[in-house]
Design an enzyme around this catalytic site. Structure first.
Site, PDB file in Angstrom:
ATOM      1  N   ASP A 112       0.822  -1.207   0.000  1.00 15.46           N
ATOM      2  CA  ASP A 112       0.000   0.000   0.000  1.00 15.46           C
ATOM      3  C   ASP A 112       0.863   1.266   0.000  1.00 15.46           C
ATOM      4  O   ASP A 112       1.952   1.275   0.576  1.00 15.46           O
ATOM      5  CB  ASP A 112      -0.899  -0.023   1.253  1.00 15.46           C
ATOM      6  CG  ASP A 112      -2.042   0.973   1.159  1.00 15.46           C
ATOM      7  OD1 ASP A 112      -2.300   1.504   0.062  1.00 15.46           O
ATOM      8  OD2 ASP A 112      -2.679   1.230   2.192  1.00 15.46           O
TER       9      ASP A 112
ATOM     10  N   HIS B 229       2.802   3.451  -8.966  1.00 18.11           N
ATOM     11  CA  HIS B 229       2.708   2.001  -9.174  1.00 18.11           C
ATOM     12  C   HIS B 229       3.962   1.483  -9.887  1.00 18.11           C
ATOM     13  O   HIS B 229       4.462   0.414  -9.576  1.00 18.11           O
ATOM     14  CB  HIS B 229       1.459   1.652  -9.996  1.00 18.11           C
ATOM     15  CG  HIS B 229       0.169   2.008  -9.305  1.00 18.11           C
ATOM     16  ND1 HIS B 229      -0.071   1.697  -7.997  1.00 18.11           N
ATOM     17  CD2 HIS B 229      -0.949   2.662  -9.744  1.00 18.11           C
ATOM     18  CE1 HIS B 229      -1.287   2.122  -7.652  1.00 18.11           C
ATOM     19  NE2 HIS B 229      -1.831   2.721  -8.695  1.00 18.11           N
TER      20      HIS B 229
ATOM     21  N   LEU C  79      11.140 -20.747  -4.506  1.00 15.14           N
ATOM     22  CA  LEU C  79      10.187 -19.773  -3.945  1.00 15.14           C
ATOM     23  C   LEU C  79       8.896 -19.882  -4.758  1.00 15.14           C
ATOM     24  O   LEU C  79       8.946 -19.976  -5.985  1.00 15.14           O
ATOM     25  CB  LEU C  79      10.751 -18.347  -4.074  1.00 15.14           C
ATOM     26  CG  LEU C  79       9.771 -17.208  -3.745  1.00 15.14           C
ATOM     27  CD1 LEU C  79       9.532 -17.114  -2.236  1.00 15.14           C
ATOM     28  CD2 LEU C  79      10.294 -15.857  -4.257  1.00 15.14           C
TER      29      LEU C  79
HETATM   30  C1  FPP Z   1      -1.918   0.177  -3.367  1.00 17.80           C
HETATM   31  O1  FPP Z   1      -1.462   1.502  -3.363  1.00 17.80           O
HETATM   32  C2  FPP Z   1      -1.294  -0.552  -4.474  1.00 17.80           C
HETATM   33  C3  FPP Z   1      -1.975  -1.130  -5.492  1.00 17.80           C
HETATM   34  C4  FPP Z   1      -3.428  -1.062  -5.611  1.00 17.80           C
HETATM   35  C5  FPP Z   1      -1.267  -1.808  -6.605  1.00 17.80           C
HETATM   36  C6  FPP Z   1      -0.013  -2.545  -6.277  1.00 17.80           C
HETATM   37  C7  FPP Z   1       0.681  -2.872  -7.545  1.00 17.80           C
HETATM   38  C8  FPP Z   1       2.011  -2.833  -7.764  1.00 17.80           C
HETATM   39  C9  FPP Z   1       3.001  -2.568  -6.717  1.00 17.80           C
HETATM   40  C10 FPP Z   1       2.562  -3.036  -9.137  1.00 17.80           C
HETATM   41  C11 FPP Z   1       2.246  -4.280  -9.843  1.00 17.80           C
HETATM   42  C12 FPP Z   1       2.476  -5.547  -9.077  1.00 17.80           C
HETATM   43  C13 FPP Z   1       3.224  -6.607  -9.486  1.00 17.80           C
HETATM   44  C14 FPP Z   1       3.193  -7.889  -8.702  1.00 17.80           C
HETATM   45  C15 FPP Z   1       4.080  -6.577 -10.662  1.00 17.80           C
HETATM   46  P1  FPP Z   1      -2.521   2.681  -3.522  1.00 17.80           P
HETATM   47  O2  FPP Z   1      -2.625   3.021  -4.944  1.00 17.80           O
HETATM   48  O3  FPP Z   1      -3.824   2.300  -2.878  1.00 17.80           O
HETATM   49  O4  FPP Z   1      -1.811   3.813  -2.700  1.00 17.80           O
HETATM   50  P2  FPP Z   1      -2.502   4.978  -1.854  1.00 17.80           P
HETATM   51  O5  FPP Z   1      -3.259   4.302  -0.725  1.00 17.80           O
HETATM   52  O6  FPP Z   1      -1.333   5.764  -1.368  1.00 17.80           O
HETATM   53  O7  FPP Z   1      -3.383   5.740  -2.786  1.00 17.80           O
END
Ligand code: FPP
Length: 245
Positions: free
Chosen positions: A23, A40, A134
């Site tokens: 997050d 992201h 893994l």
């Molecule tokens: C939450 O942060 C994160 C996500 C919804 C996406 C996570 C995805 C990645 C890290 C990239 C792709 C993954 C892989 C496995 C290649 P948020 O957007 O909710 O952050 P915020 O709460 O600060 O708005």
């Protein structure tokens, strides 16, 4: 008379399975005046670092919450950006992951994914199926409640067909009907960004997981943060409802 040799204190075992709610990508980008999708993108670098760090820490299963069933409600450009990052990650990393002995598994509702992503996932799962160093589980279009509901539906169908006696339904039968069948429950669930909730992640499987909340935003999370969380896990006393005596 020879002195008895003191046996070294047994080091508590590392978590076999670590699951991470990644997050804070959006806040990371906002703090820099950048669009959310760049947060992201930076998050993928953290994914790479954490996957590489697992072996040295004794972690055998790593589950990453990449896209929840609720994330479909985000603006279309953000959803498309996240799907592109997943495509890129699998395409670019598959060779390296496969030769490093990583098995890839994807959990979640595939019916909502684009056809090419479904194909890419199948290729990644098939190519790495025999790997054992893994297991990298990617939770994609995943929701814990949906997963439990579909397990109930499958079990109810067997009862209705007369092939399962309702008295025989137990936790093992429910677990065998979840997407995570064959994967041990997570010993440790980490959530970054300071938020302290599970957000529909591995609801059944995390019944006895240790939870660690880290204040760093996901793109800033790296190998040393994972090692620190593993260290904290090893200092915890897991009792599974027992008294610990
Ligand atoms: C939450 O942060 C994160 C996500 C919804 C996406 C996570 C995805 C990645 C890290 C990239 C792709 C993954 C892989 C496995 C290649 P948020 O957007 O909710 O952050 P915020 O709460 O600060 O708005």
């Amino acid at each position: 008379m020879s002195q008895p040799v003191a046996s070294p204190a047994l080091e508590p075992a590392p978590p076999r399975h670590v699951a991470i709610i990644m997050d804070g990508n959006g806040r990371w980008a906002k703090a820099r005046g950048l669009p959310r999708n760049l947060g992201h993108r930076q998050g993928v670098d953290a994914v790479r670092e954490v996957v590489r760090a697992c072996r040295g820490l004794g972690i055998q299963y790593l589950t990453l919450y990449a896209f929840s069933s609720e994330n479909w409600k985000r603006p279309q450009t953000e959803v498309a950006g996240l799907m592109d990052l997943l495509r890129l990650y699998i395409r670019r990393e598959l060779n390296e992951l496969a030769s490093a002995g990583v098995r890839i598994r994807v959990i979640g509702d595939r019916s909502r994914l684009a056809a090419d992503i479904i194909e890419l996932i199948a290729e990644a799962e098939n190519r790495t199926a025999e790997n054992r160093i893994l297991t990298l589980v990617i939770a994609l279009s995943y929701g814990g409640q949906d997963e439990i509901v579909s397990a109930c539906r499958r079990i109810a169908e067997r009862v209705a067909a007369g092939t399962l006696d309702p008295d025989r339904i137990d936790a093992d039968i429910v677990a065998a009907n979840l997407h995570t069948t064959g994967i041990p429950d997570p010993d440790l669930v980490i959530r970054t960004s300071g938020e302290q909730r599970l957000s529909n992640f591995l609801l059944w499987q995390s019944a006895y997981s240790e939870l660690i909340f880290v204040d760093k935003l996901w793109p800033d999370f790296g190998q040393s943060d994972l090692a620190a969380a593993v260290g904290e896990f090893q200092r915890r006393d897991r009792r599974y409802g027992g008294s610990g005596d």
